[in-house]
Motif scaffolding. Structure first.
Motif, mmCIF file in Angstrom:
data_model
loop_
_atom_site.group_PDB
_atom_site.id
_atom_site.type_symbol
_atom_site.label_atom_id
_atom_site.label_comp_id
_atom_site.label_asym_id
_atom_site.label_seq_id
_atom_site.Cartn_x
_atom_site.Cartn_y
_atom_site.Cartn_z
ATOM 1 N N PHE A 1 0.850 -1.184 0.000
ATOM 2 C CA PHE A 1 0.000 0.000 0.000
ATOM 3 C C PHE A 1 0.888 1.237 0.000
ATOM 4 N N TRP A 2 0.439 2.271 -0.682
ATOM 5 C CA TRP A 2 1.005 3.600 -0.475
ATOM 6 C C TRP A 2 0.265 4.214 0.714
ATOM 7 N N ALA A 3 1.027 4.692 1.680
ATOM 8 C CA ALA A 3 0.438 5.226 2.909
ATOM 9 C C ALA A 3 1.040 6.598 3.181
ATOM 10 N N GLN A 4 0.183 7.594 3.235
ATOM 11 C CA GLN A 4 0.631 8.991 3.279
ATOM 12 C C GLN A 4 0.319 9.636 4.630
ATOM 13 N N PRO A 5 1.355 10.060 5.375
ATOM 14 C CA PRO A 5 1.109 10.864 6.579
ATOM 15 C C PRO A 5 0.671 12.279 6.194
ATOM 16 N N ASP A 6 0.293 13.060 7.227
ATOM 17 C CA ASP A 6 -0.114 14.437 6.971
ATOM 18 C C ASP A 6 1.089 15.370 7.125
ATOM 19 N N ASN A 7 0.871 16.555 7.692
ATOM 20 C CA ASN A 7 1.959 17.535 7.747
ATOM 21 C C ASN A 7 2.897 17.335 8.925
ATOM 22 N N GLY A 8 2.652 16.320 9.739
ATOM 23 C CA GLY A 8 3.614 16.005 10.776
ATOM 24 C C GLY A 8 3.096 16.173 12.176
ATOM 25 N N PHE A 9 3.215 17.381 12.728
ATOM 26 C CA PHE A 9 2.981 17.560 14.148
ATOM 27 C C PHE A 9 1.818 18.496 14.450
ATOM 28 N N GLY A 10 0.971 18.747 13.451
ATOM 29 C CA GLY A 10 -0.304 19.387 13.722
ATOM 30 C C GLY A 10 -0.451 20.830 13.321
ATOM 31 N N SER A 11 0.649 21.529 13.068
ATOM 32 C CA SER A 11 0.519 22.934 12.690
ATOM 33 C C SER A 11 1.656 23.339 11.776
ATOM 34 N N LYS A 12 1.473 24.474 11.150
ATOM 35 C CA LYS A 12 2.495 25.027 10.260
ATOM 36 C C LYS A 12 3.761 25.369 11.049
ATOM 37 N N GLY A 13 3.561 25.856 12.281
ATOM 38 C CA GLY A 13 4.675 26.362 13.060
ATOM 39 C C GLY A 13 5.576 25.306 13.654
ATOM 40 N N ASN A 14 5.064 24.068 13.812
ATOM 41 C CA ASN A 14 5.909 23.060 14.465
ATOM 42 C C ASN A 14 6.338 21.920 13.554
ATOM 43 N N SER A 15 6.124 22.073 12.252
ATOM 44 C CA SER A 15 6.373 20.953 11.342
ATOM 45 C C SER A 15 7.357 21.267 10.223
ATOM 46 N N ALA A 16 8.193 22.274 10.404
ATOM 47 C CA ALA A 16 9.137 22.658 9.347
ATOM 48 C C ALA A 16 10.215 21.614 9.118
ATOM 49 N N ASP A 17 10.471 20.750 10.110
ATOM 50 C CA ASP A 17 11.490 19.713 9.925
ATOM 51 C C ASP A 17 10.876 18.355 9.581
ATOM 52 N N PHE A 18 9.585 18.337 9.283
ATOM 53 C CA PHE A 18 8.904 17.106 8.890
ATOM 54 C C PHE A 18 8.769 17.087 7.373
ATOM 55 N N LEU A 19 9.339 16.064 6.741
ATOM 56 C CA LEU A 19 9.326 15.963 5.282
ATOM 57 C C LEU A 19 8.062 15.246 4.810
ATOM 58 N N LEU A 20 7.405 15.835 3.827
ATOM 59 C CA LEU A 20 6.179 15.248 3.295
ATOM 60 C C LEU A 20 6.535 14.071 2.398
ATOM 61 N N ARG A 21 5.971 12.919 2.712
ATOM 62 C CA ARG A 21 6.322 11.692 2.002
ATOM 63 C C ARG A 21 5.092 10.817 1.770
ATOM 64 N N ASN A 22 5.286 9.827 0.916
ATOM 65 C CA ASN A 22 4.323 8.756 0.722
ATOM 66 C C ASN A 22 5.106 7.456 0.860
ATOM 67 N N TYR A 23 4.727 6.626 1.825
ATOM 68 C CA TYR A 23 5.481 5.422 2.148
ATOM 69 C C TYR A 23 4.862 4.189 1.500
ATOM 70 N N LEU A 24 5.721 3.330 0.934
ATOM 71 C CA LEU A 24 5.272 2.031 0.442
ATOM 72 C C LEU A 24 5.399 1.046 1.598
ATOM 73 N N VAL A 25 4.277 0.487 2.030
ATOM 74 C CA VAL A 25 4.280 -0.392 3.199
ATOM 75 C C VAL A 25 3.694 -1.749 2.842
ATOM 76 N N ARG A 26 4.119 -2.760 3.597
ATOM 77 C CA ARG A 26 3.620 -4.122 3.391
ATOM 78 C C ARG A 26 3.229 -4.709 4.751
ATOM 79 N N PRO A 27 1.948 -4.871 5.006
ATOM 80 C CA PRO A 27 1.536 -5.483 6.277
ATOM 81 C C PRO A 27 1.748 -6.999 6.255
#
Length: 742
Positions: A96-122
């Motif tokens: 599955f492609w599994a996509q997180p959101d912006n990280g830690f909930g706000s614009k101000g605290n997520s500048a070091d969170f990289l936007l990604r889409n992860y390929l995962v296998r359960p």
């Protein structure tokens, strides 16, 4: 009063109900969804489960330097956090492609969170085994290396221009037929178009006239959408041409705070078509978490509240059809899955925390994924808002969970007992809240019962009495201190705060609390959480819910003090009927029973509506409208053969205080049944008894467990005696126990 055919696997439910006395009440049994016939229903069953540890770190630079600490975790973390998944795509090959959101909930605290889409296998845990771990195989990083964007981003000066949680709040994703990704976003809100490797290939597509406070083009204009209420949900048409982004919350200044707008975007013309649809949530605070297209014009929609663990009320998957709207212009929605009540016969994820027993739930704050798999099963998953959510184990961050749900058709058998959730499951949650009503539905009630009173501006709301000092936090609100007063209600002097002295907007600022804190101290844990529901919201919840036998949940409203409300110009009958009509349940075959202790208003209602009516009868006194009219008849007169024949002229049932049906001896034990049940049946009336409660102080002496008045006694034993005497239905604060008897 029609007898409702209730069917449950009695032994299984009895075992679950027994465990409720020592375990979390939300683990009550029962869940059926849309029936295919009167004898079949779908029982959602957990068939596969897997999880990714909350503490899993992906490769990359440190993240979370500005994240809020929680549950024993404090950033920065040495790698990229994966804070759950807000969107999932099925690749059909076990990944599955599994996509997180912006990280830690706000614009101000997520500048070091990289936007990604992860390929995962359960590695699914199933009845056949499996370790239940989600493996992260690789990822793509969303980026603007082609410099498409015309506003500053965090990594502006780098060659890769990797996008971060301070640039966009990505929440949803649809894969186009060419392998590119369309992503729904909340800071704009925007639609973003990325190639298969994650590079932005077009400028963000904005929605004209709609902007959040974080919109980079906002300038000095006022936002029209609250923060974090953009395109949480995004679905695509079967042919791939159209996208359907759904606004997560209500617009700023919206008059109907339950309305959510669905839009249509044409990927061929690269423009919004202007077509929109309206979706109505169960209650104002609820949000839209995800959407998935199952066929042309038919979408699955996640609706959820922001509560977690045992506080959770709404974690639901509804099916909507864009070609079908109700009388109020909203798309019709049909319950597909209540994620708080899923059968778990194989004990998957057992012992993993709250909600992982034989009845399984996903009571997380952010249920944000629904995907229909190729075999028709549903995949649901969560965003864990790392490190803040702890729905499963208090003080421990929630893991990210994948759950596969099979909607298994099951034959049901008929039983002839009607279970009414008295003010909801008020033995487990503060009464007359959606939490109490939802709990009653989980616990196999056939009907939920709102007591109905009016606000100053004529809105019908659910409260036990119009005096609300004991059931809300109004006494702690200094802004309403001057509303405390004394009134004469049905001949008695009552001091406190009254609904008719508040507008609905004012009443909505209050929160419910437990009415009997000394008897039910466990319920006080929920004080201050839940708003006061309207009658419309209660009816709406019922008509969009399914009982344990696969039928639509009924609603059983009681008009409180109708003569008093008439005297102050706030008649209850007409707006009640209007609410039934607006919800499409104003008919003789609708699962609705309207009840009252007075007689004249039931006679008025018999001319206004075809729904079933029930005359309430107390063990003493007389209807207050009789007192006003100088009529000397008492409730005792109403349950004579002559009185019951009179009731049958305007009502179909009797709701009797239980000692009217079986009186008690001077020693406090049950005596022989009175003739009332037999006489009522002879008059063509059904008989429902009230109120059956678990605690010793409410039970006959022979069914008490000890001298402790608040301790649990043998409620099932008491109910059985009344059913053996011929009673047709049960009003109970504990519907999980009532549902096992008969």
């Amino acid at each position: 009063m029609r007898r409702v055919h209730r069917a449950i696997a009695t032994a299984a439910v009895a075992a679950t109900a027994a465990s409720l006395l020592i375990a979390a009440p939300a683990a009550a049994s029962g869940n059926q969804t849309t029936p295919t016939s009167k004898m079949h229903a779908f029982e959602p069953t957990l068939v596969a489960w897997a999880e990714l540890s909350a503490d899993h770190l992906a490769e990359g630079p440190a993240s979370g330097a500005q994240a809020s600490a929680g549950n024993g975790r404090q950033g920065p973390w040495d790698g990229q956090v994966i804070p759950g998944f807000s969107a999932v795509l099925d690749n059909g090959d076990g990944t599955f492609w599994a996509q997180p959101d912006n990280g830690f909930g706000s614009k101000g605290n997520s500048a070091d969170f990289l936007l990604r889409n992860y390929l995962v296998r359960p590695a699914w845990q199933t009845a056949q085994g499996g370790d239940g771990e989600i493996a992260v195989e690789r990822f793509i990083s969303y980026n603007d290396r082609n410099s498409v964007l015309d506003f500053p981003i965090v990594n502006d000066a780098t060659e890769e221009r990797l996008l971060t949680g301070a640039d966009f709040d990505i929440e949803s994703v649809v894969r186009a037929k060419d392998g590119t990704f369309w992503v729904g976003e909340e800071f704009g809100p925007f639609l973003l178009h990325f190639d298969a490797e994650g590079t932005l290939i077009e400028k963000p597509f904005a929605l004209d006239g709609v902007a959040s406070p974080q919109n980079p083009y906002l300038g000095g204009a006022a936002p029209t959408l609250p923060a974090s209420r953009g395109f949480e949900a995004l679905a695509g048409s079967v042919n791939g041409r159209y996208l359907y982004p759904i606004v997560e919350g209500a617009y700023t200044g919206e008059t109907d705070l339950r309305r959510r707008e669905i839009h249509e975007f044409d990927t061929k013309t690269r423009a919004y078509t202007g077509r929109t649809w309206n979706y109505q949530t169960d209650q104002e605070p609820n949000v839209i978490g995800d959407a998935f297209t199952v066929k042309n014009d038919v979408l699955l929609v996640v609706e959820r509240d922001d509560f977690e663990g045992d506080q959770a009320v709404t974690k639901r998957i509804y099916e909507i059809n864009l070609k079908k709207t109700d009388a109020e212009g909203y798309v019709e929605k049909k319950l597909v899955l209540d994620a708080l009540r899923i059968s778990n016969p194989d004990a998957l994820s057992s012992g993993n925390g709250y909600g992982t027993g034989e009845v399984w739930s996903l009571p997380v704050q952010s249920l944000e994924t629904v995907v229909q798999l190729k075999d028709g099963n549903l995949l649901i998953a969560n965003d864990n808002n790392f490190p803040g959510n702890d729905a499963r184990v208090t003080g421990t961050p929630d893991d990210t969970e994948f759950a596969v749900i099979d909607l298994d058709r099951t034959k049901i058998e008929k039983e002839l007992i009607t279970v009414v959730g008295h003010r909801g499951a008020s033995g487990y949650r503060p009464e007359h809240t959606l939490a109490a009503y939802e709990q009653a539905i989980i616990q196999c009630a056939d009907y939920i019962e709102p007591d109905v009173v009016s606000t100053k501006d004529g809105v019908l709301v659910a409260r036990h009495e119009n005096e609300i000092g004991g059931t809300t936090d109004v006494s702690a609100r200094p802004e309403f201190a001057d509303r405390r007063t004394t009134k004469v209600i049905d001949g008695a002097n009552i001091t406190g705060w009254f609904t008719e002295d508040f507008t609905f907007a004012e009443l909505r600022t209050l929160r419910a609390k437990e009415r009997l804190p000394q008897v039910r101290p466990g319920n006080t844990a929920f004080d201050g959480l839940y708003v006061i529901p309207t009658l419309d919201e209660v009816i709406d919840l019922a008509r969009h819910s399914i009982s344990c036998d696969g039928r639509q949940i009924g609603v059983y409203p009681e008009t409180k003090h109708p003569s008093y409300f008439d005297s102050i110009g706030l008649s209850l009958e007409e707006p009640l009927v209007a609410a039934l009509q607006a919800n499409g349940v104003d008919s003789a075959d609708a699962p609705v029973i309207v009840q009252s202790f007075e007689v004249s208003n039931l006679k008025d209602l018999s001319a206004l509506t075809d729904v079933t009516l029930a005359q309430l009868v107390n063990s003493s006194g007389r209807p207050y409208d009789f007192a006003l009219a100088g009529d000397t008849r008492t409730y005792a007169d109403l349950v004579t053969p002559t009185g019951l024949a009179g009731i049958a002229e305007y009502a179909q049932g009797v709701g009797a205080e239980k000692s009217v049906l079986i009186p008690r001896t001077p020693q406090g034990t049950l005596a022989a049944p009175s003739p009332v049940i037999a006489d009522a049946h002879a008059a063509g009336l059904d008989v429902h008894g009230w109120t059956f409660r678990l605690e010793n102080q409410f039970l006959p002496a022979e069914f008490r467990s000890s001298s402790d008045p608040a301790a649990a006694g043998d409620l099932a034993g008491e109910i059985q005696v009344f059913l053996d005497a011929g009673m047709d239905g049960i009003f109970s604060d504990h519907p999980d126990i009532a549902a096992t008897v008969g």
